[in-house]
Design a protein around this motif. Structure first.
Motif, short mmCIF file in Angstrom:
data_model
loop_
_atom_site.label_atom_id
_atom_site.label_comp_id
_atom_site.label_asym_id
_atom_site.label_seq_id
_atom_site.Cartn_x
_atom_site.Cartn_y
_atom_site.Cartn_z
N PRO A 1 0.93 -1.20 0.11
CA PRO A 1 0.11 0.17 0.05
C PRO A 1 0.81 1.25 -0.11
O PRO A 1 1.69 1.62 0.81
CB PRO A 1 -0.86 -0.05 1.16
N GLU A 2 0.42 2.11 -1.02
CA GLU A 2 1.64 3.29 -1.03
C GLU A 2 1.37 4.28 -0.07
O GLU A 2 0.56 4.30 0.71
CB GLU A 2 0.97 4.00 -2.45
N HIS A 3 2.70 4.75 0.35
CA HIS A 3 3.07 5.68 1.34
C HIS A 3 2.65 5.25 2.47
O HIS A 3 2.28 6.02 3.33
CB HIS A 3 2.33 7.10 0.83
N ARG B 1 -8.94 7.98 -2.04
CA ARG B 1 -8.65 6.98 -3.03
C ARG B 1 -7.96 5.59 -2.15
O ARG B 1 -7.98 4.56 -2.74
CB ARG B 1 -7.69 7.46 -4.22
N THR B 2 -7.06 5.88 -1.18
CA THR B 2 -6.52 5.08 -0.68
C THR B 2 -6.84 4.53 0.50
O THR B 2 -6.38 3.56 1.20
CB THR B 2 -4.90 5.30 -0.66
N THR B 3 -7.65 5.29 1.37
CA THR B 3 -8.20 4.75 2.63
C THR B 3 -9.70 4.56 2.69
O THR B 3 -10.25 4.71 1.65
CB THR B 3 -7.75 6.19 3.68
N ASN B 4 -10.26 4.05 4.01
CA ASN B 4 -11.74 4.06 3.98
C ASN B 4 -12.20 5.30 4.67
O ASN B 4 -13.49 5.34 4.99
CB ASN B 4 -11.87 2.81 5.06
N GLY C 1 -4.51 0.90 4.40
CA GLY C 1 -4.28 -0.44 3.36
C GLY C 1 -5.45 -0.87 2.98
O GLY C 1 -5.51 -1.77 2.14
N TYR C 2 -6.62 -0.03 3.17
CA TYR C 2 -7.75 -0.28 2.96
C TYR C 2 -8.17 -0.92 1.37
O TYR C 2 -8.71 -1.68 1.16
CB TYR C 2 -8.89 0.68 3.32
N ASN C 3 -7.78 -0.02 0.51
CA ASN C 3 -8.05 0.11 -0.94
C ASN C 3 -6.84 -0.51 -1.77
O ASN C 3 -7.14 -0.74 -2.96
CB ASN C 3 -8.50 1.29 -1.38
N PHE C 4 -5.75 -1.09 -1.04
CA PHE C 4 -4.84 -1.66 -1.88
C PHE C 4 -5.20 -3.28 -2.13
O PHE C 4 -5.49 -3.95 -1.48
CB PHE C 4 -3.47 -2.04 -1.03
N SER C 5 -5.07 -3.64 -3.41
CA SER C 5 -5.50 -4.94 -4.20
C SER C 5 -4.42 -5.17 -5.25
O SER C 5 -3.89 -4.35 -6.04
CB SER C 5 -6.85 -4.76 -4.56
N TYR D 1 -4.66 -6.04 2.99
CA TYR D 1 -3.86 -5.20 4.04
C TYR D 1 -5.07 -4.27 4.91
O TYR D 1 -4.59 -3.30 5.51
CB TYR D 1 -2.87 -4.24 3.22
N ARG D 2 -6.32 -4.78 4.49
CA ARG D 2 -7.50 -4.06 5.39
C ARG D 2 -7.44 -4.51 6.82
O ARG D 2 -6.99 -5.81 6.83
CB ARG D 2 -8.89 -4.46 4.64
N ASP D 3 -7.56 -3.59 7.66
CA ASP D 3 -7.49 -3.92 9.23
C ASP D 3 -6.15 -4.40 9.60
O ASP D 3 -6.10 -5.26 10.56
CB ASP D 3 -8.82 -4.89 9.56
N MET D 4 -5.23 -4.12 9.09
CA MET D 4 -3.63 -4.45 9.36
C MET D 4 -3.00 -3.62 10.31
O MET D 4 -1.88 -3.70 10.64
CB MET D 4 -2.89 -4.94 8.24
#
Length: 327
Positions: free
Chosen positions: A78-80, A118-121, A140-144, A153-156
């Motif tokens: 997940p970026e940044h 874009r990248t979070t919830n 990490g919510y939207n990383f796939s 990487y959701r909820d990590m």
């Protein structure tokens, strides 16, 4: 000078920043919470037993092809996030690329977009949100890696890091730091954080906005910079034919895509004289954002670029090692 083409508008570049290409083409540092998931800072990539450049100060001008982890290698992790930066170093990155904005309560955070959507919830404009609000977002919510079939990487516990956290975590690493936020200006605060962290001699400051870069250079003339959009166009014009004897580049680094849009035309930025002209002026050329291995090879072998920004640092490490243009 009639060859500078300053009337050009690079709509696609200014709008997207260092985006991926399918065709190759700064007060006190604010407080931060825990750095989130990510482990210890990684080690450098595979290379010789005696690296050409052993310090981050040497690295930004190293005589080898530099592997620059775009947003920390955003297609790998997940970026940044600190997790991404850790992995990028394990994967052989020489330099970490950061984008920064400032929260409403004065914390400089690392994120590409001006919003967190874009990248979070979460949703919201960074400079209208408090740091505490942003820290609640799952970075990490939207990383796939499989087009949304899974989100590993959701909820990590991945959080949006502060610039201070990143600088502190990687004391032996060089950085490219792009000031994304132009208004309200964050240059003075940015410079204060950089100087307090003593990283000014191991970083390159960048921005698409020429006015932001002018403001930064006035505030911190000792720190290396890349050219903004219009200054890049001026250099591009001066990369053809004989050099205008009155031309002096405003920056040491040209960080460019391989092409840009000019009206309804796509124009090649790189051409056989681009890198040699940069070297004639004691400049370095970094190209973004290159993810295809064959294009990496082409840019290195044909144009002799000094560095490549990539979302896939391990791919670039492989190419650099195969071509023998690393350590």
């Amino acid at each position: 000078m009639n060859k500078l083409f300053l009337v050009f508008t690079i709509v696609s570049i200014a709008a997207t920043g260092c985006g991926s290409s399918s065709n190759g083409t700064g007060g006190q540092a604010g407080t931060g919470g825990s750095g989130g998931m990510g482990g210890q800072g990684g080690v450098g990539g595979v290379g010789g037993t005696e690296p050409k450049c052993q310090t981050p100060q040497e690295m930004i001008r190293c005589d080898k092809v530099l592997n620059i982890a775009h947003r920390g290698g955003r297609r790998v992790r997940p970026e940044h996030t600190l997790l991404a930066y850790d992995q990028a170093l394990v994967d052989g990155a020489d330099i970490l690329e950061l984008d920064v904005h400032e929260t409403s309560d004065g914390e400089i955070v690392v994120m590409h977009d001006g919003t967190v959507d874009r990248t979070t919830n979460c949703g919201g404009v960074i400079n209208e949100m408090t740091f505490a609000e942003i820290r609640e977002c799952d970075a990490g919510y939207n990383f796939s890696t499989d087009d949304g079939a899974t989100y590993p990487y959701r909820d990590m516990g991945l959080v949006v890091p502060t610039m201070q956290e990143v600088l502190d975590r990687y004391p032996d690493t060089a950085f490219v730091i792009e000031i994304k936020q132009a208004s309200p200006s964050i240059v003075d605060h940015f410079v204060e954080v950089v100087r307090a962290s003593e990283v000014g001699d191991k970083m390159i400051a960048a921005a698409f906005s020429d006015s932001v870069m002018d403001e930064f250079r006035a505030a911190a003339p000792e720190i290396a910079t890349a050219m903004g959009v219009n200054d890049t166009l001026v250099f591009w014009g001066n990369s053809f034919g004989e050099l205008d004897p009155e031309y002096e580049p405003p920056a040491e680094f040209a960080q460019v895509p391989t092409t840009f849009n000019v009206g309804d035309r796509i124009v090649d930025v790189l051409h056989p004289g681009f890198v040699p002209r940069a070297h004639e002026l004691d400049m370095f050329v970094h190209v973004w954002t290159i993810n295809d291995e064959e294009e990496m090879r082409f840019l290195i072998e044909t144009y002799g670029v000094d560095g490549i920004m990539t979302d896939y640092p391990p791919r670039l490490t492989k190419v650099i090692n195969e071509l023998g243009v690393g350590d």
